[in-house]
Design a protein around this motif. Structure first.
Motif, short mmCIF file in Angstrom:
data_model
loop_
_atom_site.label_atom_id
_atom_site.label_comp_id
_atom_site.label_asym_id
_atom_site.label_seq_id
_atom_site.Cartn_x
_atom_site.Cartn_y
_atom_site.Cartn_z
N LEU A 154 28.39 40.36 34.67
CA LEU A 154 29.77 40.47 35.14
C LEU A 154 29.90 40.08 36.61
CD1 LEU A 154 32.66 41.26 34.38
CD2 LEU A 154 32.10 43.59 35.04
N ILE A 155 28.90 40.42 37.40
CA ILE A 155 28.92 40.04 38.82
C ILE A 155 28.97 38.53 38.95
CG2 ILE A 155 27.52 39.96 40.92
CD1 ILE A 155 26.65 42.84 40.30
N HIS A 156 28.13 37.84 38.18
CA HIS A 156 28.13 36.37 38.23
C HIS A 156 29.46 35.80 37.74
CE1 HIS A 156 23.96 35.87 39.39
NE2 HIS A 156 23.61 36.73 38.45
N SER A 161 32.32 37.22 37.68
CA SER A 161 33.46 37.59 38.52
C SER A 161 33.68 36.58 39.65
CB SER A 161 33.26 38.99 39.10
OG SER A 161 32.19 39.00 40.03
N THR A 162 32.68 35.77 39.95
CA THR A 162 32.88 34.74 40.98
C THR A 162 33.84 33.65 40.49
OG1 THR A 162 30.92 33.51 40.29
CG2 THR A 162 30.63 35.15 42.03
N LEU A 163 34.03 33.56 39.19
CA LEU A 163 34.99 32.58 38.66
C LEU A 163 36.44 33.02 38.91
CD1 LEU A 163 33.29 31.69 35.25
CD2 LEU A 163 33.34 30.33 37.36
N SER A 164 36.62 34.23 39.39
CA SER A 164 37.97 34.70 39.70
C SER A 164 38.59 33.91 40.85
CB SER A 164 37.95 36.19 40.05
OG SER A 164 37.22 36.40 41.25
N GLN A 165 37.78 33.09 41.52
CA GLN A 165 38.31 32.24 42.60
C GLN A 165 39.40 31.30 42.11
OE1 GLN A 165 35.42 29.30 44.05
NE2 GLN A 165 34.31 29.56 42.12
N TYR A 166 39.42 31.01 40.83
CA TYR A 166 40.42 30.11 40.27
C TYR A 166 41.75 30.81 40.01
CZ TYR A 166 36.33 27.20 39.70
OH TYR A 166 35.19 26.47 39.94
N ILE A 167 41.75 32.15 40.09
CA ILE A 167 42.96 32.93 39.86
C ILE A 167 43.37 33.70 41.12
CG2 ILE A 167 43.97 34.80 38.49
CD1 ILE A 167 41.92 34.06 36.30
N ILE A 218 35.46 40.49 44.52
CA ILE A 218 35.15 41.18 43.26
C ILE A 218 33.63 41.36 43.08
CG2 ILE A 218 35.38 41.11 40.75
CD1 ILE A 218 38.12 39.74 41.23
N PRO A 219 32.80 40.31 43.27
CA PRO A 219 31.36 40.55 43.15
C PRO A 219 30.84 41.54 44.20
CG PRO A 219 31.81 38.21 43.24
CD PRO A 219 33.09 38.91 43.50
N LEU A 220 31.43 41.52 45.39
CA LEU A 220 31.01 42.45 46.44
C LEU A 220 31.30 43.89 46.04
CD1 LEU A 220 29.87 42.79 49.30
CD2 LEU A 220 32.22 42.58 50.15
N VAL A 221 32.46 44.12 45.46
CA VAL A 221 32.82 45.48 45.01
C VAL A 221 31.90 45.93 43.87
CG1 VAL A 221 34.64 46.84 43.87
CG2 VAL A 221 35.22 45.33 45.79
N LEU A 222 31.69 45.04 42.89
CA LEU A 222 30.81 45.40 41.77
C LEU A 222 29.38 45.65 42.25
CD1 LEU A 222 32.01 42.82 39.10
CD2 LEU A 222 32.32 45.29 39.02
N TRP A 223 28.89 44.79 43.11
CA TRP A 223 27.52 44.91 43.61
C TRP A 223 27.34 46.17 44.45
CZ3 TRP A 223 26.05 43.42 48.91
CH2 TRP A 223 24.68 43.56 49.14
N SER A 224 28.27 46.41 45.37
CA SER A 224 28.12 47.56 46.28
C SER A 224 28.24 48.89 45.55
CB SER A 224 29.12 47.48 47.43
OG SER A 224 30.43 47.50 46.95
N ASN A 232 21.04 40.60 41.36
CA ASN A 232 22.10 39.71 40.87
C ASN A 232 23.29 39.66 41.83
OD1 ASN A 232 21.38 38.47 38.22
ND2 ASN A 232 20.89 40.61 37.81
N GLY A 233 23.63 40.78 42.43
CA GLY A 233 24.72 40.80 43.39
C GLY A 233 24.41 39.96 44.61
N LYS A 234 23.18 40.10 45.11
CA LYS A 234 22.77 39.29 46.26
C LYS A 234 22.76 37.81 45.92
CE LYS A 234 19.90 42.84 48.39
NZ LYS A 234 18.51 43.26 48.68
N GLN A 235 22.26 37.48 44.73
CA GLN A 235 22.20 36.07 44.33
C GLN A 235 23.60 35.48 44.21
OE1 GLN A 235 19.53 33.97 43.89
NE2 GLN A 235 18.52 35.67 44.90
N ALA A 236 24.51 36.20 43.59
CA ALA A 236 25.86 35.69 43.40
C ALA A 236 26.58 35.50 44.74
CB ALA A 236 26.67 36.64 42.51
N LEU A 237 26.47 36.48 45.63
CA LEU A 237 27.14 36.37 46.92
C LEU A 237 26.50 35.30 47.80
CD1 LEU A 237 27.86 40.13 47.58
CD2 LEU A 237 29.53 38.33 47.14
#
Length: 151
Positions: A12-14, A16-22, A30-36, A48-53
């Motif tokens: 989901l963290i990965h 959630s980065t697609l939310s940039q299109y919306i 969103i990935p920062l909130v999920l990861w933290s 996974n959070g570090k990788q996505a961000l």
């Protein structure tokens, strides 16, 4: 062994980065909130959070560099063409504008930078989906060409 909950959150963290299109800046917020919220409870989610961000920040940096090169070079070419048209004062067709005499190294550099920026966005989309599949399977996935801003 990762639990199914950890795999789901990592995936989901990965995704959630697609939310940039919306949502503007959704690929960071969103990935920062999920990861933290889960990074202290699971090493897998933390990874996974570090990788996505880190990947999103790297793509931002690469895209900005490409755009910083593309926009001024293309604008310079366009302004130069307009000046030539004003000097001559007659109607010109597109075939007359786009000639080997008018296309300079700066134009080629700008077009290459623009192509790289478009390729980055396209590859980003597919790499995000690939990383989410890997994460859903419990695998640790490192994005290519990622700068480690968050360690």
């Amino acid at each position: 062994m990762e639990t199914s909950n950890e795999k789901s959150i990592g995936s989901l963290i990965h995704l959630s980065t697609l939310s940039q299109y919306i949502i503007p800046l959704g690929n960071y917020i969103i990935p920062l909130v999920l990861w933290s919220s889960k990074k202290d409870k699971s090493a897998f989610v933390d990874f996974n959070g570090k990788q996505a961000l880190n990947f999103q920040l790297s793509m931002l940096l690469y895209s900005l560099i490409a755009i910083i090169i593309a926009v001024p070079t293309c604008l310079f070419w366009f302004i130069t063409l307009i000046e030539k048209l004003e000097i001559n004062g007659h109607h010109v067709t597109v075939k007359e504008i786009i000639t080997t005499q008018n296309i300079t190294g700066m134009v080629i550099l700008g077009l290459v930078a623009l192509t790289i920026a478009l390729f980055l966005k396209l590859s980003e989309f597919f790499l995000i989906i690939y990383a989410s599949f890997k994460s859903a399977n419990g695998e640790y996935y490192n994005y290519p060409l990622t700068i480690k801003f968050i360690k």
